[in-house]
Scaffold this active site. Structure first.
Site, PDB file in Angstrom:
ATOM      1  N   LYS B 101       0.868  -1.178   0.000  1.00 14.24           N
ATOM      2  CA  LYS B 101       0.000   0.000   0.000  1.00 14.24           C
ATOM      3  C   LYS B 101       0.900   1.221   0.000  1.00 14.24           C
ATOM      4  CE  LYS B 101      -2.860   2.696   3.043  1.00 14.24           C
ATOM      5  NZ  LYS B 101      -3.492   2.771   4.366  1.00 14.24           N
ATOM      6  N   GLY B 162      -7.521   9.107  10.490  1.00 14.37           N
ATOM      7  CA  GLY B 162      -7.738   9.159  11.927  1.00 14.37           C
ATOM      8  C   GLY B 162      -8.830  10.122  12.365  1.00 14.37           C
TER       9      GLY B 162
END
Lengths: 80, 261, 405
Positions: B101, B162
């Site tokens: 990723k 987040g």
């Protein structure tokens, strides 16, 4: 050449090697495999770069450390 | 009983097929909880990060992840394409997995990914045989560049990493889903199972989440809640959402009164 | 089912005789034809073949209408028989989409036929090489006279057309026509025989930005029985023309099936899929549709579009609009003023005015040099079309762009 000169000056038995940013003294002739095992790393959990080049795991026993080498040892941690 | 359509429904990345559409992050929580979280999530792909190794025989995260799980190392910490490539190569050396990723961030305030550097890294790594999964800001042109560069999927962010703010970029993710012939995996910002479900209803191929689970009161239970939400959203997508009141359907003057022959 | 679909109005005795002759392989490229590496044609033909329009229901159509961004499946539903009784509901959404993307503007243009020589034998076309009509080709001076006459009417967009004869109207000739057109018009489109990408690049340099190629039908078996001779017989070279034009740097490409030749639902579906796939592959490309129905021609006034009635035509136009809401849709002078006015009110965005399909029909002194391709059904002048648009609450636009090379 520079490394060889320093090796003579500081004694033939010790090499200065930077591992993960910290300078360490390593015995001349030490292989990667010897180093990581003695430092407590698990070979199947790490990757090693010497002077920015990845050292394939299969060659750890054959690759020796040289004075002035910069070594990075990395492993996985949690991440997103 | 599951319908035929859903039992044959696989997520394909590189040359691997997955039944699960929930990619689980492993950051920000204790190693002891990882195994339960993976099990409850039904996750077949788990992300990891690369760090300088601790010396000594400390617990290693790989010891807590079942062998059947595909490891997806990320390149977090990379600030440009070159660093991402370096991290990707090191990661492959550890675990032998071609999956990577790509995460390139040089913005410490919002942690927004750099699409341009990400596309560059995608090209390099795809050429080296990696299954490249680029994390990106949902921009259609950048996604096309990454597709052309050999990406295996596109991972647009729902909202800043987040933040738990959900699908702030909904319209733009929908565009990627509609226009890009690759799996679109919504990554980052998904804070609740309902948001994951919504992404799947829209046609996302998978959802990746970490913080939402890591910060839950009960980590394994939240992993399960996400799994169920993702499955529900996927099933709803395959079932095709029901009709809603058609837009513009208020007939003022009939428009078709002119028809003759 | 698809092969039983025969439009008897196309056939006369001599065509029936010609159909018995041996003909060359319509799927094999001829020497000199550029073969590009593309899967688009195969995908389109397969999609059209497997399009089973009877399986769609009113619920599928309603679902398609409710979507923000419509998929090929939605497009298939909108073209299906299930949608035909729902035209009013569809029209409301189609008009909404049209206004969202285009406001009230409708582009105006006119076609200019500069040559009607043709080496093809298309049995439904007035220009076909076996049809005994008066042939003509304008020289550069005559092209300039025609363009001057058209420009005087206020139009700023022109579509240059030729019959399909490389010998009589070669690429250089068409290029010169484009260069002359640059002096009088802001927007230049061409509708000529398919060519190689380097030739499209040359015409782009000469000033053309838009290429339209009518595929007529996307059913290769039916295509073979309609195009008996000439380069046009080569099905793949024609299907791939738009892609070669984009490779040559053209700004936009136009698509059309000639409705009535074969199963119009399948042909319309293929047309939309062709445009859809190329737009995905070349995201910068501007997409245009034309929606021609068969018309009578000289020496065969019986030709008609069979089962494509006004309702079906409207259905096709609206399906194109809803599938690709950003596309330009042209409504042909094959249709009468009533139909054309209503189509621009709902879904079409471009309309021709003062159209002539003969050669030398605009300037005084060049009258009737060559015969028409087909009968037009709307003889309104530029001013009349302009005023009709205003009356509909629409805004006629002569040009909405500049050529940037």
């Amino acid at each position: 050449m520079h490394g060889a000169f320093r090796a003579q000056r500081f004694g033939a038995c010790k090499l200065k090697v930077k591992v993960n940013g910290k300078v360490e003294d390593v015995a001349a002739g030490t292989t990667i495999l010897q180093y990581v095992e003695s430092a407590g790393y698990r070979v199947d959990r790490i990757a090693v770069e010497v002077n920015r080049n990845i050292v394939p795991k299969s060659t750890y026993a054959n690759v020796g450390l040289h004075d002035g080498d910069s070594v990075e040892i990395v492993s996985f941690c949690g991440g997103g | 009983m599951q319908s035929k359509e859903t039992t044959q429904d696989k997520l394909v990345l590189g040359n691997k097929e997955f039944d699960s559409r929930f990619i689980l992050g492993s950051g920000k929580y204790s190693l002891e909880l990882i195994k339960a979280a993976i099990e409850n999530a039904g996750a077949q792909i788990v992300t990891l990060a690369l760090r300088r190794a601790n010396d000594g025989g400390l617990a290693n995260i790989l010891d807590y992840i079942p062998d059947t799980v595909t490891l997806l190392p990320n390149t977090s910490g990379a600030r440009n394409a070159e660093e991402a490539v370096r991290i990707a190569r090191l990661s492959r050396e550890i675990c032998g997995s071609d999956f990577i990723k790509i995460e390139v961030i040089h913005d410490s305030k919002y942690l927004l990914p750099d699409n341009y550097e990400t596309a560059k890294a995608t090209e390099t790594l795809a050429n080296e045989g990696f299954v490249v999964m680029p994390y990106m800001y949902p921009d259609l042109n950048a996604a096309r560049d990454m597709q052309n560069a050999g990406a295996a999927c596109i991972m647009p962010l729902g909202s800043p990493i987040g933040s738990n703010k959900g699908l702030a970029t909904r319209e733009f993710i929908q565009i990627l889903i509609d226009e890009i012939d690759l799996p679109i995996i919504v990554d980052a910002g998904i804070g609740r199972p309902s948001q994951a479900c919504e992404a799947m209803e829209m046609g996302a191929a998978a959802v990746m989440a970490n913080t939402a689970i890591a910060t839950a009161g009960n980590v394994p239970a939240m992993a399960e809640a996400f799994r169920k939400a993702i499955e529900a959203g996927r099933t709803a997508y395959l079932a095709k959402l029901g009709r809603v009141v058609s837009k513009g359907a208020v007939a003022s003057d009939p428009l078709t009164g002119f028809l003759q022959d | 089912m698809e092969n039983n679909h025969i439009n008897e109005s196309l056939l006369n005795e001599s065509i029936k005789e010609d159909l018995k002759q041996n003909r060359i392989d319509h799927m094999a490229y001829l020497p000199g034809m550029e073969a590009i590496d593309s899967t688009v044609m195969d995908t389109v033909v397969a999609a059209s073949r497997s399009y089973d329009y009877d399986k769609y229901t009113a619920a599928d159509v309603e679902r398609a209408l409710a979507h923000d961004n419509r998929t090929p499946e939605d497009f298939a539903a909108l073209l299906s028989p299930a949608a035909t009784p729902m035209l009013e509901q569809i029209a409301q959404v189609a008009r909404y989409e049209t206004r969202c993307h285009f406001g009230n503007s409708i582009c105006m243009f006119t076609p200019l036929y500069i040559s009607n020589y043709c080496q093809n034998y298309c049995i439904y076309c007035g220009f076909n090489c076996h049809n005994k009509i008066q042939r003509a080709k304008l020289d550069y001076g005559e092209i300039e006279q025609e363009m001057q006459a058209i420009a005087k009417s206020g139009l700023q967009e022109i579509l240059i057309l030729t019959g399909e004869s490389r010998a009589k109207s070669n690429v250089e000739y068409i290029g010169e026509a484009c260069k002359i057109a640059r002096k009088y018009f802001r927007v230049i489109g061409i509708e000529v025989y398919p060519m190689n990408s380097d030739e499209y690049a040359y015409l782009h340099k000469c000033g053309a930005d838009y290429v339209t190629v009518f595929q007529e039908t996307y059913n290769p078996d039916k295509y073979e029985t309609l195009h008996l001779a000439g380069n046009k017989r080569i099905f793949p070279y024609r299907v791939n023309a738009q892609e070669r034009a984009l490779m040559g740097g053209m700004r936009g490409v136009g698509f059309a099936a000639l409705l009535g030749l074969d199963d119009f639902r399948k042909d319309a579906f293929a047309t939309g899929m062709h445009a859809y796939l190329l737009q995905r592959k070349y995201p910068h490309a501007e997409i245009a549709f034309s929606c021609p129905r068969l018309r009578p021609i000289i020496n065969n006034d019986r030709i008609n579009p069979m089962d494509v009635h006004e309702a079906q035509l409207l259905q096709v136009v609206m399906a194109y609009r809803l599938f690709m809401p950003f596309s330009s849709i042209t409504v042909s002078t094959r249709e009468n003023p009533r139909v054309r006015n209503n189509l621009v009110n709902i879904a079409a965005t471009k309309i021709s005015a003062a159209s002539k399909t003969g050669i030398g029909s605009h300037a005084e002194g060049l009258k009737d040099k060559g015969d028409e391709q087909f009968e037009i059904d709307d003889s309104r002048s530029v001013e009349e079309v302009y005023n009709d648009l205003l009356e509909l609450g629409l805004q006629p636009v002569m040009s909405d762009y500049i050529y940037v090379g």
